[in-house]
Design an enzyme around this catalytic site. Sequence first.
Site, short mmCIF file in Angstrom:
data_model
loop_
_atom_site.label_atom_id
_atom_site.label_comp_id
_atom_site.label_asym_id
_atom_site.label_seq_id
_atom_site.Cartn_x
_atom_site.Cartn_y
_atom_site.Cartn_z
N PRO A 86 -6.25 10.69 -3.50
CG PRO A 86 -7.57 8.78 -3.83
CD PRO A 86 -6.65 9.44 -2.85
CD GLU A 113 -12.52 1.98 1.90
OE1 GLU A 113 -12.92 2.97 1.27
OE2 GLU A 113 -12.36 0.85 1.39
NE ARG A 151 13.21 13.21 -15.10
CZ ARG A 151 13.15 14.00 -16.16
NH1 ARG A 151 12.39 15.06 -16.14
NH2 ARG A 151 13.86 13.73 -17.23
CG ASP A 166 11.92 16.43 -19.90
OD1 ASP A 166 12.46 15.91 -20.88
OD2 ASP A 166 12.22 16.15 -18.72
N1 SAM Z 1 -11.25 5.94 -0.26
C1 SAM Z 1 -10.26 6.77 -0.88
C2 SAM Z 1 -10.91 7.62 -1.97
O1 SAM Z 1 -11.74 7.09 -2.67
O2 SAM Z 1 -10.50 8.78 -2.11
C3 SAM Z 1 -9.16 5.92 -1.53
C4 SAM Z 1 -8.19 5.37 -0.57
S1 SAM Z 1 -6.87 4.53 -1.38
C5 SAM Z 1 -7.49 2.92 -1.55
C6 SAM Z 1 -5.67 4.38 -0.13
C7 SAM Z 1 -4.56 5.42 -0.16
O3 SAM Z 1 -3.89 5.35 -1.41
C8 SAM Z 1 -5.00 6.86 -0.04
O4 SAM Z 1 -5.20 7.24 1.30
C9 SAM Z 1 -3.83 7.60 -0.67
O5 SAM Z 1 -2.79 7.82 0.25
C10 SAM Z 1 -3.36 6.62 -1.74
N2 SAM Z 1 -3.81 6.96 -3.11
C11 SAM Z 1 -4.61 6.20 -3.90
N3 SAM Z 1 -4.79 6.78 -5.09
C12 SAM Z 1 -4.07 7.92 -5.09
C13 SAM Z 1 -3.88 8.95 -6.05
N4 SAM Z 1 -4.46 8.93 -7.24
N5 SAM Z 1 -3.06 9.98 -5.71
C14 SAM Z 1 -2.48 10.03 -4.49
N6 SAM Z 1 -2.64 9.08 -3.54
C15 SAM Z 1 -3.44 8.05 -3.83
#
Ligand code: SAM
Length: 222
Positions: A86, A113, A151, A166
């Site tokens: 994220p 996490e 795609r 698109d």
């Molecule tokens: N503690 C992290 C933070 O707040 O940035 C969130 C960890 S999340 C619960 C667990 C995993 O989900 C991340 O390491 C990532 O690989 C994936 N993930 C969750 N949301 C994502 C997003 N919006 N984009 C990409 N990967 C995501």
Amino acid sequence: MRIDVVTIFPGILRGPLAESLLGRAIERGLVEVGFVDPRDFTEDRHRQVDDEPFGGGPGMVMKPEPIFAAVESLGPDRGRTILLSPAGRRLDQELVRELAAEPRITLICGRYEGVDERVVEGLPAEEISIGDYVLSGGEVPALVLIEAVTRLLPGVIGREESHQRDSFEDGILDHPHFTRPASFRGMDVPEVLLSGNHAEVDRWRREAALEKTRRNRPDLLG
Ligand code: SAM
């Protein structure tokens, strides 16, 4: 194109990758998707891929060693190495086009996490986010990226499903679409679409696309 996914839950991706457009693209050899499980690169009895965070706090963090070993098992030609996170650069159609031009990419899915930061620094891995919200793991984000990229690969989408028009392809949203019946529950399809006049239809679509963009995503118009 070859895409390798580093994940402790390959099952989350297997079903969607076997269906519809993605399934056909893989079957026809237009894209190849492989999996590497970091658990296969652990050395302890419990095959542990996570540990407590230094500095304390809730939750667990994915350990660096199994992820480094899993990624490095793919060899030096693994292409752009991407950690779904994220905290990463936001995925948009421009980045999707950029990735679709690569012969090979490697995607790392975090859990818990998140992933020890040394994965980003040391592999190195570029971080990509699919949006400003938090999911429980990187598998669904990896799937989103794979579908968006696939795609765009030559031969994946037939002429009848062309992506040229698109949303985002020319910086605005797609125009509204209609099919039969021409009248449904008192709602009529715009006359011009029934006229057979292609120039008029094109003009209407361009205006309707701009109108929709103004209404739903004015930020795209700057
Ligand atoms: N503690 C992290 C933070 O707040 O940035 C969130 C960890 S999340 C619960 C667990 C995993 O989900 C991340 O390491 C990532 O690989 C994936 N993930 C969750 N949301 C994502 C997003 N919006 N984009 C990409 N990967 C995501």
